[in-house]
Write an enzyme that holds these catalytic residues in place. Structure first.
Site, PDB file in Angstrom:
ATOM      1  N   SER A  83       0.793  -1.228   0.000  1.00 49.05           N
ATOM      2  CA  SER A  83       0.000   0.000   0.000  1.00 49.05           C
ATOM      3  C   SER A  83       0.823   1.274   0.000  1.00 49.05           C
ATOM      4  CB  SER A  83      -0.952   0.027   1.205  1.00 49.05           C
ATOM      5  OG  SER A  83      -0.207   0.003   2.415  1.00 49.05           O
ATOM      6  N   ASP A 108      -4.595   0.108  -2.137  1.00 51.67           N
ATOM      7  CA  ASP A 108      -5.091   0.061  -0.756  1.00 51.67           C
ATOM      8  C   ASP A 108      -6.119  -1.059  -0.622  1.00 51.67           C
ATOM      9  OD1 ASP A 108      -6.085   0.468   1.778  1.00 51.67           O
ATOM     10  OD2 ASP A 108      -6.829   2.500   1.408  1.00 51.67           O
ATOM     11  N   VAL A 109      -5.762  -2.129   0.094  1.00 49.37           N
ATOM     12  CA  VAL A 109      -6.682  -3.260   0.226  1.00 49.37           C
ATOM     13  C   VAL A 109      -7.917  -2.918   1.049  1.00 49.37           C
ATOM     14  CG1 VAL A 109      -4.970  -5.080  -0.114  1.00 49.37           C
ATOM     15  CG2 VAL A 109      -5.361  -4.161   2.191  1.00 49.37           C
ATOM     16  N   TYR A 128      -6.988  -4.824  17.403  1.00 52.84           N
ATOM     17  CA  TYR A 128      -6.255  -5.887  16.702  1.00 52.84           C
ATOM     18  C   TYR A 128      -6.872  -7.253  17.009  1.00 52.84           C
ATOM     19  CZ  TYR A 128      -2.208  -8.557  15.027  1.00 52.84           C
ATOM     20  OH  TYR A 128      -1.382  -9.429  14.357  1.00 52.84           O
TER      21      TYR A 128
END
Length: 246
Positions: A38, A64-65, A156
């Site tokens: 990215s 950008d995923v 996370y």
């Protein structure tokens, strides 16, 4: 260990860390590799140089995923250039630690966007293409933190737990089409991803690992390559932990 000659593999976050080790292993095993990233142009450039012996089989793409539109454009490129592909490895990931009561909304959203929403986007378009061939391998790099839920990493941990739930559901949806969907769950691996941890915290993490060392990226890559192989045809909906007994 496996022969991927004639196959095409997409690895997100594939130009550094664990993703780079996975991509390099596929190249060495004969696959064509599309490694995505990215923002870190220098790491992408170094990987291109290191993989120069396989230059004809390596394609590095920047996007950008976590953007649905950019993922859609990427798959249009894959279809136009390659026609189809065989393997998707979701390895892109970020970590922005903070206790939940002090966490910025932007830090929560960005971690969920890159670690979870991006997996949905990548998998959605992948299965649409894989179902036409009635074959595919999808592997997502998750983490034991989704199970342990450490303090200061609620965003996370939530994203990683979500990856496992998505994997189990998707594996059932596409099983009849010859597509397997699995997770590999690395513990503490010696990469830049944990390089910014304070020494005291690193020592604490190390003390929790029964094997008393951090893992290597190639040790994770071996497990990904197994799940991506034709030989792993009866493994789906599974999470393989590579965590030194953590």
């Amino acid at each position: 260990m496996f022969d991927f000659t004639g196959q095409t593999a997409i690895i997100t976050g594939g130009t550094k860390g664990i993703g780079k080790a996975i991509a390099a292993g596929f190249l060495q095993s004969g696959a064509r590799v599309i490694a995505t990233y990215s923002s870190d142009d220098s790491s992408a450039g170094r990987f291109r140089e290191e993989a120069s012996p396989f230059d004809g089989n390596l394609d590095v793409q920047k996007f950008d995923v976590s953007s649905y539109e950019e993922v859609e454009r990427f798959y249009k490129y894959v279809e136009d250039v390659y026609g189809s592909f065989h393997i998707l490895v979701n390895s892109a990931g970020v970590r922005k630690d903070s206790v939940l009561g002090m966490m910025k909304e932007s830090d929560w959203c960005s971690v969920i966007d890159v670690n979870l929403n991006a997996v949905f986007y990548m998998c959605k378009f992948a299965v649409q293409m894989m179902m036409r061939k009635r074959y595919g391998r999808i592997i997502t790099i998750t983490s034991p933190m989704g199970r342990h839920g450490p303090e200061g990493q609620s965003n996370y941990a939530a994203s990683k737990a979500g990856q496992i739930g998505l994997t189990r559901s998707l594996s059932k949806e596409v099983a009849s089409r010859g597509i397997t969907v699995n997770c590999v769950s690395p513990g503490f691996i010696a990469t830049d991803f944990i390089g910014d941890l304070p020494d005291k915290l690193r020592d604490n993490y190390l003390s929790q690992v029964p094997l008393k060392r951090f893992g290597r990226p190639d040790e994770v890559a071996y497990c990904v390559h197994f799940l991506a192989s034709k030989e792993a045809s009866y493994v789906t909906g599974a999470t393989l932990e590579v965590a030194g007994g953590l």
